[in-house]
Design an enzyme around this catalytic site. Structure first.
Site, short mmCIF file in Angstrom:
data_model
loop_
_atom_site.label_atom_id
_atom_site.label_comp_id
_atom_site.label_asym_id
_atom_site.label_seq_id
_atom_site.Cartn_x
_atom_site.Cartn_y
_atom_site.Cartn_z
N SER A 1 0.86 -1.19 0.00
CA SER A 1 0.00 0.00 0.00
C SER A 1 0.89 1.24 0.00
CB SER A 1 -0.95 -0.03 1.20
OG SER A 1 -1.86 1.05 1.14
N THR A 2 0.82 2.08 1.03
CA THR A 2 1.59 3.33 1.06
C THR A 2 3.08 3.06 0.90
OG1 THR A 2 -0.04 4.12 2.65
CG2 THR A 2 1.95 5.46 2.37
N HIS B 1 -2.68 -1.07 -3.39
CA HIS B 1 -3.79 -0.14 -3.25
C HIS B 1 -3.51 1.09 -4.13
CE1 HIS B 1 -4.33 -1.91 1.07
NE2 HIS B 1 -4.81 -2.71 0.15
N MET C 1 -0.03 1.17 4.85
CA MET C 1 -0.79 1.64 6.00
C MET C 1 -1.93 0.66 6.28
SD MET C 1 -2.40 5.45 6.23
CE MET C 1 -3.27 5.26 4.68
N ASP D 1 -4.39 -4.59 6.03
CA ASP D 1 -4.79 -5.47 4.93
C ASP D 1 -3.65 -6.43 4.58
OD1 ASP D 1 -6.42 -6.47 2.89
OD2 ASP D 1 -5.62 -5.06 1.41
#
Length: 374
Positions: free
Chosen positions: A195-196, A221, A314, A317
């Site tokens: 993600s991030t 993401h 972040m 997940d």
């Protein structure tokens, strides 16, 4: 009570500056200390206001956001959240900004934002607060990596696979070959979530993998408008063939399949083959695509033949899904805290005891190859 994160908004549109200020001001953990209408104005405001985080427009007059970011990261690193247009050009510029050390990005708020105001506000406030936790050392490390990759590029171009060589690889393993009966099941499938900070982390892994690596499925993401350009960008930096996943596509060695930004990517069996399945179900862990959805399909259909990888991101997940992968005998690895932009997802997996290996980003590719060859 902790000190609020001081934010400077940099955008040439007065309306966007006003909207962003209203949104960020709804969170008591954030204090908007000022706004700037162009990079030159921003430079003076940074000296005066000492912000903790910047939101930075990608496209501005006098000096574009990326040029300004390059100067900022070289001289005075500050965590930055890019504000990007939902276009292919916007995607390309945003990925370049992430190369340079931008922590994350949000898409440009639409003027008719009334019905999605709350969702957008939660997203930008969360990303600004996450950026506020990123250390100066992490930004310096990311910029140093960018500079090193720039200086290596001419060498890499001669050493890496050319377009012509890639076409010849595709002749052996054609991209449309998921309808062919001539290919056996991939021995191993690598399932990677991020993600991030993940767009850069994924690049660092793929750059180090040869065309002989196992097939890789990736859930990052990312907005739907950006996943296609991201796949194209990754295809230029690795010997593997990278594409946005299509429904029914066979998973082949030497190929990478990236989830579309608005669909869950799942792995299914079709006889002796593993294939990609795209699912339009609801978000899971607030995400679509979701890493947990991908991992659970891998648990059911690949089992111990899988290798699970969880990179910077972040939230949580992927952590529960990685534990399920480990429980069926698949080796699992998580990026370590030191090299992660945000140690949320991999950190949660480590807390659950779901990661067999915890390692710095630069060692992930070699560990994938080691596990694939066992």
């Amino acid at each position: 009570m902790s000190t609020p994160i001081k934010v400077l908004i940099v955008d040439d549109s007065a309306l966007v500056r006003k909207m962003l200020q209203e949104m960020l001001s709804t969170d008591p953990a954030i204090q908007v200390v000022g706004t700037a209408f162009d990079p030159f104005d921003a430079r003076e405001k940074i000296k005066q206001l000492h912000p903790d985080v910047l939101t930075l427009d990608v496209e501005m007059p006098k000096m574009d956001g990326v040029t300004f970011l390059k100067n900022l990261m070289r001289l005075h690193p500050v965590p930055v959240v890019m504000v990007s247009t939902l276009t292919e050009k916007g995607a390309d510029v945003t990925f370049e900004a992430m190369d340079l050390g931008a922590v994350d990005f949000v898409t440009k708020p639409k003027i008719d934002l009334a019905h999605t105001f709350e969702d957008y506000t939660v997203e930008i406030c969360t990303k600004v607060k996450t950026a506020g936790k990123v250390s100066k050392r992490m930004l310096e490390r990311q910029y140093a990596r960018y500079v090193a990759n720039q200086t290596k590029r001419p060498v890499m171009a001669s050493a890496s696979v050319t377009s012509e060589q890639k076409r010849s690889t595709d002749a052996v393993l054609p991209k449309s070959s998921f309808n062919s009966k001539h290919f056996k099941t991939t021995d191993k499938v690598v399932a990677l979530g991020a993600s991030t900070g993940g767009t850069e982390a994924i690049k660092e892994v793929l750059m180090r993998l040869p065309a002989t690596a196992p097939g890789i499925v990736i859930t990052q993401h990312i907005p739907a408008a950006f996943s296609g350009p991201f796949a194209k960008r990754m295809d230029t930096i690795t010997e593997m063939t990278v594409q946005q996943a299509q429904d029914g596509q066979q998973i082949l060695p030497g190929h990478v399949y990236i989830a579309p930004g608005d669909k869950h990517l799942m792995i299914a069996r079709d006889g002796a083959r593993y294939v990609c399945r795209l699912n339009d179900g609801p978000p899971v862990n607030r995400h679509k695509p979701s890493v947990d959805v991908m991992y659970r399909s891998v648990v059911q259909n690949v089992g111990p033949n899988a290798i699970g990888v969880l990179l910077t991101g972040m939230g949580a997940d992927g952590a529960a899904g990685m534990k399920e992968l480990q429980d069926v005998g698949a080796p699992t690895m998580a990026q370590d805290e030191k090299t992660s932009v945000v140690w949320g997802m991999p950190g949660e997996a480590v807390k659950l005891g779901a990661a067999n290996f915890v390692m710095p980003l630069e060692q992930v590719a070699s560990k994938i190859l080691e596990l694939a060859n066992r």
